[in-house]
Design an enzyme around this catalytic site. Sequence first.
Site, PDB file in Angstrom:
ATOM      1  N   HIS A 187      49.758  40.733  51.814  1.00 29.36           N
ATOM      2  CA  HIS A 187      49.026  39.473  51.714  1.00 29.36           C
ATOM      3  C   HIS A 187      49.906  38.302  52.137  1.00 29.36           C
ATOM      4  O   HIS A 187      51.139  38.394  52.135  1.00 29.36           O
ATOM      5  CB  HIS A 187      48.523  39.260  50.285  1.00 29.36           C
ATOM      6  CG  HIS A 187      47.237  39.984  50.008  1.00 29.36           C
ATOM      7  ND1 HIS A 187      46.460  39.742  48.904  1.00 29.36           N
ATOM      8  CD2 HIS A 187      46.572  40.921  50.745  1.00 29.36           C
ATOM      9  CE1 HIS A 187      45.377  40.515  48.938  1.00 29.36           C
ATOM     10  NE2 HIS A 187      45.424  41.234  50.044  1.00 29.36           N
ATOM     11  N   GLU A 231      50.605  35.365  50.727  1.00 29.56           N
ATOM     12  CA  GLU A 231      51.517  34.822  49.717  1.00 29.56           C
ATOM     13  C   GLU A 231      52.698  35.762  49.518  1.00 29.56           C
ATOM     14  O   GLU A 231      53.846  35.332  49.354  1.00 29.56           O
ATOM     15  CB  GLU A 231      50.770  34.631  48.388  1.00 29.56           C
ATOM     16  CG  GLU A 231      49.561  33.698  48.464  1.00 29.56           C
ATOM     17  CD  GLU A 231      48.243  34.405  48.810  1.00 29.56           C
ATOM     18  OE1 GLU A 231      48.261  35.401  49.566  1.00 29.56           O
ATOM     19  OE2 GLU A 231      47.197  33.955  48.320  1.00 29.56           O
ATOM     20  N   CYS A 279      45.105  36.020  45.056  1.00 28.22           N
ATOM     21  CA  CYS A 279      44.249  37.062  44.483  1.00 28.22           C
ATOM     22  C   CYS A 279      44.731  37.464  43.094  1.00 28.22           C
ATOM     23  O   CYS A 279      45.921  37.453  42.794  1.00 28.22           O
ATOM     24  CB  CYS A 279      44.207  38.283  45.396  1.00 28.22           C
ATOM     25  SG  CYS A 279      45.780  39.136  45.555  1.00 28.22           S
ATOM     26  N   CYS A 324      48.686  38.824  44.106  1.00 31.85           N
ATOM     27  CA  CYS A 324      49.616  37.723  44.375  1.00 31.85           C
ATOM     28  C   CYS A 324      49.824  36.846  43.145  1.00 31.85           C
ATOM     29  O   CYS A 324      50.888  36.257  42.978  1.00 31.85           O
ATOM     30  CB  CYS A 324      49.131  36.915  45.571  1.00 31.85           C
ATOM     31  SG  CYS A 324      49.154  37.913  47.078  1.00 31.85           S
TER      32      CYS A 324
HETATM   33  C1  HJL Z   1      44.627  36.084  49.538  1.00 30.64           C
HETATM   34  C2  HJL Z   1      45.505  37.326  51.329  1.00 30.64           C
HETATM   35  C3  HJL Z   1      44.342  38.149  51.297  1.00 30.64           C
HETATM   36  C4  HJL Z   1      43.360  37.916  50.313  1.00 30.64           C
HETATM   37  N1  HJL Z   1      43.521  36.856  49.465  1.00 30.64           N
HETATM   38  N2  HJL Z   1      44.755  35.055  48.681  1.00 30.64           N
HETATM   39  N3  HJL Z   1      45.606  36.319  50.421  1.00 30.64           N
HETATM   40  N4  HJL Z   1      44.190  39.163  52.189  1.00 30.64           N
HETATM   41  O1  HJL Z   1      46.417  37.502  52.157  1.00 30.64           O
HETATM   42  C5  HJL Z   1      41.643  38.982  48.899  1.00 30.64           C
HETATM   43  C6  HJL Z   1      40.775  40.224  48.891  1.00 30.64           C
HETATM   44  C7  HJL Z   1      41.577  41.522  49.158  1.00 30.64           C
HETATM   45  C8  HJL Z   1      40.662  42.732  49.009  1.00 30.64           C
HETATM   46  C9  HJL Z   1      41.249  43.998  49.633  1.00 30.64           C
HETATM   47  N5  HJL Z   1      42.274  38.717  50.205  1.00 30.64           N
HETATM   48  O2  HJL Z   1      44.028  43.457  50.648  1.00 30.64           O
HETATM   49  O3  HJL Z   1      40.189  40.331  47.590  1.00 30.64           O
HETATM   50  O4  HJL Z   1      43.387  45.855  50.760  1.00 30.64           O
HETATM   51  O5  HJL Z   1      42.167  41.487  50.432  1.00 30.64           O
HETATM   52  O6  HJL Z   1      44.804  45.039  48.867  1.00 30.64           O
HETATM   53  O7  HJL Z   1      40.417  42.961  47.628  1.00 30.64           O
HETATM   54  O8  HJL Z   1      42.430  44.393  48.974  1.00 30.64           O
HETATM   55  P1  HJL Z   1      43.731  44.693  49.858  1.00 30.64           P
HETATM   56 ZN    ZN Z   2      46.989  38.503  47.372  1.00 34.06          ZN
END
Ligand code: HJL
Ligand code: ZN
Length: 170
Positions: A55, A57, A92, A102
Amino acid sequence: MASPQHAAYMRLAMAEAQKSPPKPTNFRVGAVLVDESNDAILSTGYTLELPGNTHAEQCCLAKYAASKGVLEEQVGLVLPPETVLYTTMEPCAKRLSGNMPCVERIIRTQGGGSKGIARVYSGVREPETFVGENSGRAQLEKHGVECILITGFEDEIMEIATAGHEKAAA
Ligand code: HJL
Ligand code: ZN
């Protein structure tokens, strides 16, 4: 409306998010770590920037830790006291993959004598698409991390975040 300084950092976070490869099961997010005491950019990150299912963050913190020669879990020890995080979408609290959210990574920057990340500025709340309601703000605030929504960029941020997702029929 966002102050010029907040707007500039949010724009930078959006430019980071634009670098993220589209993936239908996540959001494309960008993050910028800033030392608010002197307006210095400490690190940047975007979704899937580092190897693995990473992610924005997480990448931002891991890159800063690496630049200081410490592990990501110890990044709090090397953060300046007035460190703040800009992120296009709120951090998240839960991930479909089960990876560490995060919000936990942010909270663990506290401890060992470190105040950790003081504030998080986000451009949008997380839609309920993948994990339902995001409880991240409440968790962060409970640990003394102020959460501030920067308004005015919602449409652009969501367009970037959902590129590559199937669009609902109009
Ligand atoms: C934040 C990120 C990102 C998300 N949120 N704040 N930064 N990708 O870089 C939130 C979303 C999750 C899904 C899938 N996205 O990423 O809820 O596969 O990407 O662990 O729940 O989970 P994974
Ligand atoms: Zn996250």
